[in-house]
Design a protein around this motif. Structure first.
Motif, PDB file in Angstrom:
ATOM      1  N   ALA A   1     -37.419 -24.212 -19.535  1.00 43.26           N
ATOM      2  CA  ALA A   1     -36.877 -25.509 -19.109  1.00 43.26           C
ATOM      3  C   ALA A   1     -35.897 -25.312 -17.955  1.00 43.26           C
ATOM      4  O   ALA A   1     -35.314 -24.227 -17.795  1.00 43.26           O
ATOM      5  N   VAL A   2     -35.722 -26.378 -17.166  1.00 43.11           N
ATOM      6  CA  VAL A   2     -34.759 -26.371 -16.056  1.00 43.11           C
ATOM      7  C   VAL A   2     -33.905 -27.631 -16.172  1.00 43.11           C
ATOM      8  O   VAL A   2     -34.429 -28.734 -16.370  1.00 43.11           O
ATOM      9  N   ILE A   3     -32.588 -27.458 -16.065  1.00 42.57           N
ATOM     10  CA  ILE A   3     -31.670 -28.614 -15.998  1.00 42.57           C
ATOM     11  C   ILE A   3     -31.013 -28.561 -14.624  1.00 42.57           C
ATOM     12  O   ILE A   3     -30.274 -27.621 -14.308  1.00 42.57           O
ATOM     13  N   HIS A   4     -31.314 -29.577 -13.817  1.00 36.99           N
ATOM     14  CA  HIS A   4     -30.873 -29.569 -12.413  1.00 36.99           C
ATOM     15  C   HIS A   4     -29.714 -30.553 -12.222  1.00 36.99           C
ATOM     16  O   HIS A   4     -29.908 -31.757 -12.183  1.00 36.99           O
ATOM     17  N   THR A   5     -28.496 -30.003 -12.143  1.00 38.48           N
ATOM     18  CA  THR A   5     -27.313 -30.869 -11.961  1.00 38.48           C
ATOM     19  C   THR A   5     -26.729 -30.750 -10.560  1.00 38.48           C
ATOM     20  O   THR A   5     -25.894 -31.561 -10.175  1.00 38.48           O
ATOM     21  N   ALA A   6     -27.149 -29.745  -9.798  1.00 37.11           N
ATOM     22  CA  ALA A   6     -26.510 -29.482  -8.501  1.00 37.11           C
ATOM     23  C   ALA A   6     -26.802 -30.600  -7.507  1.00 37.11           C
ATOM     24  O   ALA A   6     -27.949 -30.953  -7.283  1.00 37.11           O
ATOM     25  N   SER A   7     -25.749 -31.171  -6.936  1.00 38.12           N
ATOM     26  CA  SER A   7     -25.928 -32.229  -5.929  1.00 38.12           C
ATOM     27  C   SER A   7     -24.621 -32.441  -5.186  1.00 38.12           C
ATOM     28  O   SER A   7     -23.556 -32.301  -5.768  1.00 38.12           O
ATOM     29  N   PRO A   8     -24.699 -32.791  -3.900  1.00 34.89           N
ATOM     30  CA  PRO A   8     -23.454 -33.034  -3.160  1.00 34.89           C
ATOM     31  C   PRO A   8     -22.834 -34.366  -3.589  1.00 34.89           C
ATOM     32  O   PRO A   8     -23.547 -35.327  -3.819  1.00 34.89           O
ATOM     33  N   PHE A   9     -21.493 -34.403  -3.751  1.00 35.91           N
ATOM     34  CA  PHE A   9     -20.829 -35.685  -4.050  1.00 35.91           C
ATOM     35  C   PHE A   9     -19.433 -35.681  -3.449  1.00 35.91           C
ATOM     36  O   PHE A   9     -18.522 -35.102  -4.008  1.00 35.91           O
ATOM     37  N   HIS A  10     -19.311 -36.279  -2.293  1.00 33.26           N
ATOM     38  CA  HIS A  10     -17.997 -36.495  -1.682  1.00 33.26           C
ATOM     39  C   HIS A  10     -18.176 -37.524  -0.580  1.00 33.26           C
ATOM     40  O   HIS A  10     -19.282 -37.724  -0.081  1.00 33.26           O
ATOM     41  N   PHE A  11     -17.085 -38.179  -0.218  1.00 29.50           N
ATOM     42  CA  PHE A  11     -17.188 -39.243   0.782  1.00 29.50           C
ATOM     43  C   PHE A  11     -16.673 -38.827   2.155  1.00 29.50           C
ATOM     44  O   PHE A  11     -16.736 -39.587   3.098  1.00 29.50           O
ATOM     45  N   ASN A  12     -16.119 -37.610   2.261  1.00 32.33           N
ATOM     46  CA  ASN A  12     -15.573 -37.219   3.569  1.00 32.33           C
ATOM     47  C   ASN A  12     -16.679 -36.607   4.422  1.00 32.33           C
ATOM     48  O   ASN A  12     -16.712 -35.415   4.687  1.00 32.33           O
ATOM     49  N   VAL A  13     -17.614 -37.477   4.826  1.00 27.79           N
ATOM     50  CA  VAL A  13     -18.752 -37.007   5.617  1.00 27.79           C
ATOM     51  C   VAL A  13     -18.758 -37.682   6.986  1.00 27.79           C
ATOM     52  O   VAL A  13     -18.256 -38.781   7.148  1.00 27.79           O
ATOM     53  N   THR A  14     -19.315 -36.980   7.948  1.00 32.15           N
ATOM     54  CA  THR A  14     -19.432 -37.588   9.280  1.00 32.15           C
ATOM     55  C   THR A  14     -20.885 -37.954   9.576  1.00 32.15           C
ATOM     56  O   THR A  14     -21.163 -38.865  10.321  1.00 32.15           O
ATOM     57  N   ASP A  15     -21.812 -37.206   8.946  1.00 29.44           N
ATOM     58  CA  ASP A  15     -23.233 -37.473   9.181  1.00 29.44           C
ATOM     59  C   ASP A  15     -23.909 -37.700   7.825  1.00 29.44           C
ATOM     60  O   ASP A  15     -24.234 -36.747   7.110  1.00 29.44           O
ATOM     61  N   VAL A  16     -24.089 -38.976   7.465  1.00 31.40           N
ATOM     62  CA  VAL A  16     -24.613 -39.343   6.147  1.00 31.40           C
ATOM     63  C   VAL A  16     -25.981 -38.705   5.891  1.00 31.40           C
ATOM     64  O   VAL A  16     -26.242 -38.149   4.825  1.00 31.40           O
TER      65      VAL A  16
ATOM     66  N   LYS B   1     -27.416 -36.020   7.240  1.00 33.12           N
ATOM     67  CA  LYS B   1     -27.405 -34.560   7.130  1.00 33.12           C
ATOM     68  C   LYS B   1     -26.585 -34.050   5.950  1.00 33.12           C
ATOM     69  O   LYS B   1     -26.922 -33.053   5.324  1.00 33.12           O
ATOM     70  N   GLU B   2     -25.485 -34.763   5.650  1.00 36.16           N
ATOM     71  CA  GLU B   2     -24.569 -34.242   4.632  1.00 36.16           C
ATOM     72  C   GLU B   2     -24.765 -34.841   3.242  1.00 36.16           C
ATOM     73  O   GLU B   2     -24.308 -34.262   2.252  1.00 36.16           O
ATOM     74  N   LEU B   3     -25.413 -35.993   3.143  1.00 40.79           N
ATOM     75  CA  LEU B   3     -25.633 -36.604   1.825  1.00 40.79           C
ATOM     76  C   LEU B   3     -27.112 -36.772   1.480  1.00 40.79           C
ATOM     77  O   LEU B   3     -27.577 -36.285   0.457  1.00 40.79           O
ATOM     78  N   LEU B   4     -27.856 -37.464   2.344  1.00 38.97           N
ATOM     79  CA  LEU B   4     -29.242 -37.803   2.002  1.00 38.97           C
ATOM     80  C   LEU B   4     -30.142 -36.562   1.942  1.00 38.97           C
ATOM     81  O   LEU B   4     -30.841 -36.334   0.951  1.00 38.97           O
ATOM     82  N   ASP B   5     -30.111 -35.760   3.014  1.00 39.90           N
ATOM     83  CA  ASP B   5     -30.998 -34.582   3.049  1.00 39.90           C
ATOM     84  C   ASP B   5     -30.730 -33.602   1.899  1.00 39.90           C
ATOM     85  O   ASP B   5     -31.668 -33.205   1.205  1.00 39.90           O
ATOM     86  N   PRO B   6     -29.454 -33.211   1.671  1.00 43.22           N
ATOM     87  CA  PRO B   6     -29.228 -32.246   0.587  1.00 43.22           C
ATOM     88  C   PRO B   6     -29.684 -32.769  -0.772  1.00 43.22           C
ATOM     89  O   PRO B   6     -30.249 -32.016  -1.572  1.00 43.22           O
ATOM     90  N   ALA B   7     -29.470 -34.055  -1.045  1.00 39.18           N
ATOM     91  CA  ALA B   7     -29.847 -34.596  -2.353  1.00 39.18           C
ATOM     92  C   ALA B   7     -31.361 -34.598  -2.531  1.00 39.18           C
ATOM     93  O   ALA B   7     -31.896 -34.123  -3.531  1.00 39.18           O
ATOM     94  N   VAL B   8     -32.059 -35.099  -1.523  1.00 39.70           N
ATOM     95  CA  VAL B   8     -33.518 -35.214  -1.628  1.00 39.70           C
ATOM     96  C   VAL B   8     -34.177 -33.830  -1.563  1.00 39.70           C
ATOM     97  O   VAL B   8     -35.031 -33.491  -2.387  1.00 39.70           O
ATOM     98  N   ILE B   9     -33.755 -33.012  -0.597  1.00 42.17           N
ATOM     99  CA  ILE B   9     -34.362 -31.685  -0.441  1.00 42.17           C
ATOM    100  C   ILE B   9     -34.020 -30.801  -1.648  1.00 42.17           C
ATOM    101  O   ILE B   9     -34.861 -30.047  -2.135  1.00 42.17           O
ATOM    102  N   GLY B  10     -32.778 -30.935  -2.154  1.00 42.15           N
ATOM    103  CA  GLY B  10     -32.381 -30.151  -3.330  1.00 42.15           C
ATOM    104  C   GLY B  10     -33.252 -30.477  -4.528  1.00 42.15           C
ATOM    105  O   GLY B  10     -33.702 -29.586  -5.262  1.00 42.15           O
ATOM    106  N   THR B  11     -33.543 -31.757  -4.725  1.00 41.98           N
ATOM    107  CA  THR B  11     -34.335 -32.177  -5.885  1.00 41.98           C
ATOM    108  C   THR B  11     -35.811 -31.815  -5.730  1.00 41.98           C
ATOM    109  O   THR B  11     -36.410 -31.205  -6.623  1.00 41.98           O
ATOM    110  N   THR B  12     -36.410 -32.188  -4.589  1.00 44.49           N
ATOM    111  CA  THR B  12     -37.837 -31.873  -4.419  1.00 44.49           C
ATOM    112  C   THR B  12     -38.032 -30.367  -4.265  1.00 44.49           C
ATOM    113  O   THR B  12     -39.032 -29.816  -4.718  1.00 44.49           O
TER     114      THR B  12
END
Length: 340
Positions: free
Chosen positions: A79-94, A96-107
């Motif tokens: 089994a795999v439990i995947h909890t790793a994900s970026p979570f912070h609001f101090n971003v300059t490029d939404v 690159k810093e939020l959407l891509d890591p979340a989606v690429i990390g999961t897929t």
């Protein structure tokens, strides 16, 4: 007992997931970003040998193939439990810093499992109430949120600001996971956990007051007197204790009925005002720092708020919810241990 890969092992939620996995006799490999984090976790669980707790270093979850090596194990994972994900609001490029890591990390982890870990039968992913809530409807008192709801945020709205970007990152990542299951037909099932605000005790060996998870900052701020003149708005009026959320993750790898389901993991309502009241009741030494009964702010809106349906989590995963009072009392105690 299962052999489990847990990603993001030094995170607030994952640290509690790890505790429960080890207590239940599962054998765990957890991913961390650095050897230093691995050493801290190992030290805190020194009674467990390498066969029960081991580590894989994944520096950047958003890199192509980031998990390719981590999913390969001898003996192999169940089994795999995947909890790793970026979570912070101090971003300059939404994007690159939020959407891509979340989606690429999961897929990325799903692709790696399909390619290199054929023995894995269950995958559990930490999503969020952010992927359920409709942020454009406000408090929406006539609506009952459940697993059937999806945040309708678009790509255009997502990149407008970091708050939208965070909600969208959770929504897009979870949708990408379900799309993967539909298109790729892997030989593992997926379950997603969608918690709202996560409160509860921190795992002290990983935390200082400065490095506190975002949700618990409101508890720290009240203890430090920051709500004396006015209590900050509550924002999301639903919460869950981190230990109940961790229990949900582990139950989802242990229970057949959890396969290919989404779970809205919430204990119910809370307000910042109620948090202050619990602190005063259980820790009278903070009375002078806390707001009084007449301090404005931090309450429920007069028009009421959305309703919620958490039946699936209670029934399928067998979760018995902790009370807000117990959760806040234990949170304060854990913050005192790191110097609050």
């Amino acid at each position: 007992m299962s052999r489990v890969l847990l990603t993001g092992g030094s995170g607030f939620i994952a640290a509690h997931v790890l505790d429960i996995l080890l207590q239940r006799g599962h054998r765990v490999v957890t991913t961390v970003r650095s050897q230093e984090k691995a050493d801290k976790i190992k030290q805190a669980h020194s009674s467990y040998g390498k066969d029960k707790l081991d580590f894989a270093i994944v520096e950047d979850i958003a890199k192509e193939g980031a998990f390719d090596k981590a999913v390969i194990s001898d003996p192999p994972f169940d089994a795999v439990i995947h909890t790793a994900s970026p979570f912070h609001f101090n971003v300059t490029d939404v994007q690159k810093e939020l959407l891509d890591p979340a989606v690429i990390g999961t897929t990325g982890i799903l692709k790696s499992i399909k390619k290199s870990a054929p023995t894995v039968k269950r995958v559990v992913i930490t999503s969020s109430f952010a992927s359920i809530v409709n942020p454009f409807k406000g408090n929406w008192p006539e609506h009952t949120y459940s697993e059937a709801d999806w945040n309708p945020i678009t790509q255009t709205q997502a990149v407008e600001n970091p708050a939208n970007g965070y909600r969208a990152s959770k929504t897009f990542a979870e949708r990408a996971a379900w799309d993967f299951v539909e298109k790729e037909k892997p030989n593992f099932s997926v379950s997603t956990m969608c918690p709202p605000l996560v409160l509860g005790p921190i795992v002290h060996y990983l935390n200082s007051l400065d490095a506190l998870n975002t949700s618990n900052q409101r508890v720290r701020d009240l203890m430090l007197g920051k709500g004396k003149e006015e209590i900050a708005p509550t924002g999301t009026y639903l919460w869950v204790d981190v230990r109940d959320l961790a229990e949900s993750h582990v139950a989802a790898i242990e229970r057949e009925a959890a396969a290919n389901k989404r779970f809205f993991v919430t204990a119910g309502y809370f307000s910042n005002k109620e948090i202050a009241q619990v602190i005063e009741k259980r820790y009278p030494q903070y009375k002078d720092a806390l707001p009084t009964a007449s301090t404005p702010g931090g309450d429920y809106p007069p028009e009421g708020v959305y309703k919620y349906d958490n039946k699936r989590t209670s029934e399928v995963l067998g979760i018995k919810w902790r009370s807000l009072e117990e959760s806040i009392a234990d949170t304060v105690k854990s913050l005192q241990a790191v110097g609050a």
